[in-house]
Motif scaffolding. Structure first.
Motif, PDB file in Angstrom:
ATOM      1  N   ALA A   1      41.832  87.776  63.976  1.00  0.00           N
ATOM      2  CA  ALA A   1      41.121  87.593  65.240  1.00  0.00           C
ATOM      3  C   ALA A   1      40.751  86.121  65.378  1.00  0.00           C
ATOM      4  CB  ALA A   1      39.874  88.468  65.295  1.00  0.00           C
ATOM      5  N   SER A   2      40.134  85.778  66.513  1.00  0.00           N
ATOM      6  CA  SER A   2      39.623  84.422  66.774  1.00  0.00           C
ATOM      7  C   SER A   2      40.717  83.374  66.887  1.00  0.00           C
ATOM      8  CB  SER A   2      38.615  84.002  65.694  1.00  0.00           C
ATOM      9  OG  SER A   2      37.536  84.901  65.633  1.00  0.00           O
ATOM     10  N   SER A   3      41.900  83.770  67.370  1.00  0.00           N
ATOM     11  CA  SER A   3      42.942  82.787  67.645  1.00  0.00           C
ATOM     12  C   SER A   3      42.508  81.889  68.800  1.00  0.00           C
ATOM     13  CB  SER A   3      44.255  83.494  67.991  1.00  0.00           C
ATOM     14  OG  SER A   3      44.706  84.296  66.921  1.00  0.00           O
ATOM     15  N   ASP A   4      43.159  80.727  68.906  1.00  0.00           N
ATOM     16  CA  ASP A   4      42.861  79.782  69.983  1.00  0.00           C
ATOM     17  C   ASP A   4      43.934  79.878  71.056  1.00  0.00           C
ATOM     18  OD1 ASP A   4      41.053  77.355  70.652  1.00  0.00           O
ATOM     19  OD2 ASP A   4      40.741  77.658  68.512  1.00  0.00           O
ATOM     20  N   PRO A   5      43.576  80.142  72.323  1.00  0.00           N
ATOM     21  CA  PRO A   5      44.586  80.270  73.380  1.00  0.00           C
ATOM     22  C   PRO A   5      45.048  78.916  73.908  1.00  0.00           C
ATOM     23  CG  PRO A   5      42.420  80.629  74.309  1.00  0.00           C
ATOM     24  CD  PRO A   5      42.216  80.406  72.825  1.00  0.00           C
ATOM     25  N   LEU A   6      46.298  78.877  74.366  1.00  0.00           N
ATOM     26  CA  LEU A   6      46.862  77.703  75.021  1.00  0.00           C
ATOM     27  C   LEU A   6      47.628  78.148  76.248  1.00  0.00           C
ATOM     28  CD1 LEU A   6      47.576  77.366  71.640  1.00  0.00           C
ATOM     29  CD2 LEU A   6      47.864  75.030  72.463  1.00  0.00           C
ATOM     30  N   LEU A   7      47.588  77.341  77.288  1.00  0.00           N
ATOM     31  CA  LEU A   7      48.366  77.552  78.499  1.00  0.00           C
ATOM     32  C   LEU A   7      49.293  76.366  78.671  1.00  0.00           C
ATOM     33  CD1 LEU A   7      49.075  78.955  81.165  1.00  0.00           C
ATOM     34  CD2 LEU A   7      47.069  77.872  82.197  1.00  0.00           C
ATOM     35  N   ARG A   8      50.586  76.639  78.716  1.00  0.00           N
ATOM     36  CA  ARG A   8      51.585  75.585  78.841  1.00  0.00           C
ATOM     37  C   ARG A   8      51.444  74.554  77.725  1.00  0.00           C
ATOM     38  NH1 ARG A   8      51.607  74.659  85.461  1.00  0.00           N
ATOM     39  NH2 ARG A   8      52.972  76.428  85.924  1.00  0.00           N
ATOM     40  N   GLY A   9      51.074  75.030  76.536  1.00  0.00           N
ATOM     41  CA  GLY A   9      50.996  74.175  75.362  1.00  0.00           C
ATOM     42  C   GLY A   9      49.697  73.411  75.208  1.00  0.00           C
ATOM     43  N   LEU A  10      48.735  73.610  76.095  1.00  0.00           N
ATOM     44  CA  LEU A  10      47.466  72.895  76.016  1.00  0.00           C
ATOM     45  C   LEU A  10      46.316  73.898  75.956  1.00  0.00           C
ATOM     46  CD1 LEU A  10      48.001  70.045  78.652  1.00  0.00           C
ATOM     47  CD2 LEU A  10      48.426  69.963  76.185  1.00  0.00           C
ATOM     48  N   GLY A  11      45.366  73.654  75.045  1.00  0.00           N
ATOM     49  CA  GLY A  11      44.218  74.533  74.894  1.00  0.00           C
ATOM     50  C   GLY A  11      42.955  73.732  74.690  1.00  0.00           C
ATOM     51  N   GLY A  12      42.016  74.298  73.930  1.00  0.00           N
ATOM     52  CA  GLY A  12      40.737  73.634  73.745  1.00  0.00           C
ATOM     53  C   GLY A  12      40.047  73.456  75.086  1.00  0.00           C
ATOM     54  N   SER A  13      39.441  72.298  75.302  1.00  0.00           N
ATOM     55  CA  SER A  13      38.719  72.040  76.555  1.00  0.00           C
ATOM     56  C   SER A  13      39.648  71.724  77.714  1.00  0.00           C
ATOM     57  CB  SER A  13      37.734  70.881  76.353  1.00  0.00           C
ATOM     58  OG  SER A  13      36.765  71.229  75.398  1.00  0.00           O
ATOM     59  N   ARG A  14      40.934  71.619  77.457  1.00  0.00           N
ATOM     60  CA  ARG A  14      41.894  71.436  78.554  1.00  0.00           C
ATOM     61  C   ARG A  14      42.121  72.739  79.314  1.00  0.00           C
ATOM     62  NH1 ARG A  14      44.504  68.512  74.043  1.00  0.00           N
ATOM     63  NH2 ARG A  14      44.139  66.283  74.400  1.00  0.00           N
ATOM     64  N   LEU A  15      41.723  73.859  78.710  1.00  0.00           N
ATOM     65  CA  LEU A  15      41.814  75.166  79.339  1.00  0.00           C
ATOM     66  C   LEU A  15      40.405  75.721  79.496  1.00  0.00           C
ATOM     67  CD1 LEU A  15      43.478  77.642  80.295  1.00  0.00           C
ATOM     68  CD2 LEU A  15      43.484  78.409  77.905  1.00  0.00           C
ATOM     69  N   ALA A  16      39.911  75.773  80.729  1.00  0.00           N
ATOM     70  CA  ALA A  16      38.567  76.288  80.982  1.00  0.00           C
ATOM     71  C   ALA A  16      38.552  77.797  80.766  1.00  0.00           C
ATOM     72  CB  ALA A  16      38.131  75.942  82.398  1.00  0.00           C
ATOM     73  N   VAL A  17      37.575  78.289  79.984  1.00  0.00           N
ATOM     74  CA  VAL A  17      37.414  79.717  79.748  1.00  0.00           C
ATOM     75  C   VAL A  17      36.051  80.131  80.282  1.00  0.00           C
ATOM     76  CG1 VAL A  17      37.274  81.543  78.021  1.00  0.00           C
ATOM     77  CG2 VAL A  17      38.914  79.669  77.720  1.00  0.00           C
ATOM     78  N   LEU A  18      36.061  81.071  81.222  1.00  0.00           N
ATOM     79  CA  LEU A  18      34.828  81.541  81.842  1.00  0.00           C
ATOM     80  C   LEU A  18      34.674  83.033  81.602  1.00  0.00           C
ATOM     81  CD1 LEU A  18      36.321  79.332  83.956  1.00  0.00           C
ATOM     82  CD2 LEU A  18      34.142  79.639  85.116  1.00  0.00           C
TER      83      LEU A  18
END
Length: 666
Positions: free
Chosen positions: A86-103
């Motif tokens: 569990a607790s994987s980090d998601p990416l969209l189009r190869g970019l994640g972290g704070s580059r992908l807003a999660v609400l």
């Protein structure tokens, strides 16, 4: 823990029994209701340009998600970086972290661990939400600042009651590797309001990969939500919510495990609609999120000498508020608003941590204003555009590890905007949009060493998004492509391929990067009751400053699905293929991890089925990784630790069998 052969035998029986009954019932008198599309397709659909919507409560491929990142990886163009179960980090189009807003229901959520043990998605139970929206690229300004890759919003939407009544939904899942999940959603209400209670429990043991090797990956997640809503008239909704989640997770990619994942949150929403011919709605929202996380190297693993026991306890508190108004200006629609956010991170460490004070190390304050509108044009065209400005004050507090930077700060002025033209030509809906998004360095990036302690510059993404939707009876398809230039891209580097980048480990610097890629989907009803689905996603990136590949870019990936269904039964088989990735930059990456090197391609086969037992009950089952293949995703964490002395990727689960029973009554 149940041994694999016994579990497989039990699960095979559980799968074959309902399938045998389903085949018998399939040609009986049909039960009224929708066809079981969610069994046949992935469950995520591109419903409008650059917007993908998914039902988090529908049966999924593969087994039910352990958390939000696990759920999102089935969305075309999305991947996740595995660390354990569990607790994987998601990416969209190869970019994640704070580059992908999660609400989470419109409120921002951040993790506390310096090593990304607890990304925002680790605290989100997908089944506790009604809908998930994925916005691709910088093509909206309503979901916060800095949408470099896009945004994900897990949304709850409680339908008002026309009369007094009760709604109840529940589900239970069992499967290989001691997997068992439960979910309950009950709403009581009348025309004046409602009370909704949601509870989830998710458990998984250490899984085995295709080689039969055990992976340190057990996890436990629990969440509870209470929502109270007032609906005094048809145009007014006032809602107060409270969330609590708890959990723990073992990690195969490092020398510590997450023994505490505590989150307490509340939210307030108020909306009044149809105030005037020119004022369609007013909305006010406020949210609070507190995360308390503990990691150590002894609670979930054995053999750690007392003298070498280590523990860290970060926490993070985030408060936010937003005001919005929907305006009608002739044929045009315009949403204007502002938002405020305050975010503080603290830490303490040591086995005796509970008696120690917490020390602030970084904090952030931000304020933004935005406007986004839609203007119909002639001949079926429409223009969608938006502008946004944010001011971010980032501070290094007294507890920051680099004493030279303590009690100092930076201010970032961020501008974002986009314009997109959508057209309609018969069955085709082509679109093209140009977007700009700026992002300030986040907590994890600011914790890294920089040359001469120089502050990192804000990122600037200029992106062209284009594509089309197609719908003609039996055939539905979509294509979305992008060309992107990111100036001052924040690159994280470690001393070795796959080396640690958590906390202050690793260095950070600004580079320039080019990106390109696409996602394509199609679903064809080629005969009565038969479906054929296809998905293809590709991402490419280049570090133009160093003349190398942009690290942590996923390879080409495709999915084929063949399905059959009627009003009672649905059957589907899928083939997933992932290509070799040779474009790598070992030792370079992001706040989650760095490139380990090239990766091999692979293919997996899965099967799932669903039986509509009655109008209210659905039984579904599946087999993931049917041929028990040993493989690892290209994007996977790994560093030397007590479980694995070499740097390597984490293998995915082997053959997995699962069974899910769910029902809905109202």
């Amino acid at each position: 823990m149940t041994q694999l052969p016994a579990m497989m035998k039990t699960c095979k029986s559980l799968v074959l029994l309902p399938l045998a009954l389903a085949v018998h019932m399939a040609w009986a008198e049909p039960v009224p209701g929708n066809v079981l599309d969610e069994i046949v397709v992935t469950g995520a659909r591109t419903i409008s340009p650059l917007l993908v919507t998914a039902d988090p409560q529908a049966p999924r491929r593969p087994v039910a998600a352990a958390d939000a990142a696990d759920f999102l990886k089935t969305v075309p163009g999305m991947n996740s970086i595995r660390k354990g179960g569990a607790s994987s980090d998601p990416l969209l189009r190869g970019l994640g972290g704070s580059r992908l807003a999660v609400l989470a229901d419109g409120g921002f959520l951040y993790g506390g661990c310096g090593g990304r043990m607890d990304p925002p998605t680790a605290y989100i139970a997908p089944s506790a939400y009604d809908k998930v929206d994925v916005i691709k690229g910088p093509q909206s300004v309503k979901y916060g600042m800095g949408l470099i890759s896009g945004a994900v919003n897990f949304e709850r939407s409680t339908e008002p009651f026309a009369e007094a009544g009760v709604r109840l939904s529940a589900a239970a899942t069992g499967g290989s590797f001691d997997r068992n999940d439960q979910w309950l959603d009950a709403t009581f209400g009348s025309t004046l309001g409602y009370i909704r209670a949601i509870g989830t429990q998710t458990h998984g043991g250490d899984y085995k990969d295709g080689n039969g090797d055990k992976v340190h990956s057990a996890f436990e997640r629990n969440s509870a939500t209470v929502i109270a809503g007032l609906t005094p008239d048809a145009d007014t909704t006032i809602e107060l919510s409270a969330d609590r989640s708890r959990g723990e997770a073992a990690y195969a990619d490092r020398g510590m495990d997450g023994t505490v994942f505590d989150r307490d949150a509340w939210g307030f929403k108020a909306e009044h609609r149809n105030l005037a011919p020119w004022l369609a709605a007013l909305r006010a929202e406020a949210s609070h999120s507190y995360v308390d996380h503990v990691m150590d190297n002894f609670s979930l693993r054995s053999g750690t000498p007392t003298a070498k026991r280590a523990l860290s306890n970060p926490d993070r508190e985030t408060d936010g508020a937003k005001l919005e108004a929907d305006l009608k200006l002739g044929s045009a629609e315009l949403t204007v608003g502002s938002n405020w956010q305050q975010d503080e991170h603290r830490f303490r460490s040591g086995v005796d941590y509970q008696g120690k004070p917490r020390t602030p190390d970084q904090s952030f304050d931000s304020f933004g204003v935005f406007a986004e509108g839609r203007l119909p044009l002639h001949a079926g065209r429409q223009l969608i555009a938006g502008l946004r400005h944010d001011r971010v004050d980032a501070r290094y507090d007294a507890g920051f590890s680099n004493q030279a930077l303590q009690n100092t700060g930076q201010r970032y002025e961020l501008n974002s905007g986009f314009a997109r033209l959508e057209s309609r030509y018969g069955n085709w809906t082509p679109f093209v949009g140009l977007g700009l998004a700026q992002r300030a360095p986040d907590y994890w990036e600011r914790a890294k060493k920089t040359a001469g302690n120089a502050p990192l510059q804000k990122e600037n993404n200029t992106e062209l998004d284009f594509g089309t939707l197609y719908k003609n009876g039996a055939l539905q398809a979509s294509f979305s492509g992008y060309l992107s230039r990111i100036d001052d891209f924040i690159l994280i580097e470690s001393q070795q391929a796959g080396g640690a980048v958590g906390g202050s480990s690793g260095t950070a610097r600004n580079i320039d990067a080019n990106r390109a890629g696409f996602e394509a989907e199609a679903n064809w009803r080629f005969a009565q009751n038969w479906h054929l689905g296809a998905m293809l996603a590709y991402a490419w990136g280049e570090n133009t400053t160093d003349g190398t590949a942009l690290a942590q870019t996923p390879p080409l990936e495709g999915l084929l699905t063949l399905g059959w269904e009627n009003d009672r039964l649905a059957l589907a088989a899928n083939l997933r293929g992932v290509a070799h990735q040779g474009r790598v930059a070992p030792g370079q990456g992001n706040i989650v991890g760095t490139d380990l090197g090239e990766s091999a391609g692979f293919g997996t086969v899965g099967f799932k089925a669903g039986w509509k037992v009655s109008k209210t009950i659905l039984l579904s089952a599946g087999i993931d990784n049917l041929f028990d293949k040993a493989y690892a995703e290209h994007l996977s964490k790994g560093e030397p630790n007590g479980l694995n002395p070499i740097v390597d990727r984490i293998n995915e689960p082997g053959r997995t069998l699962w069974l899910k029973l769910q029902g809905s009554w109202q």
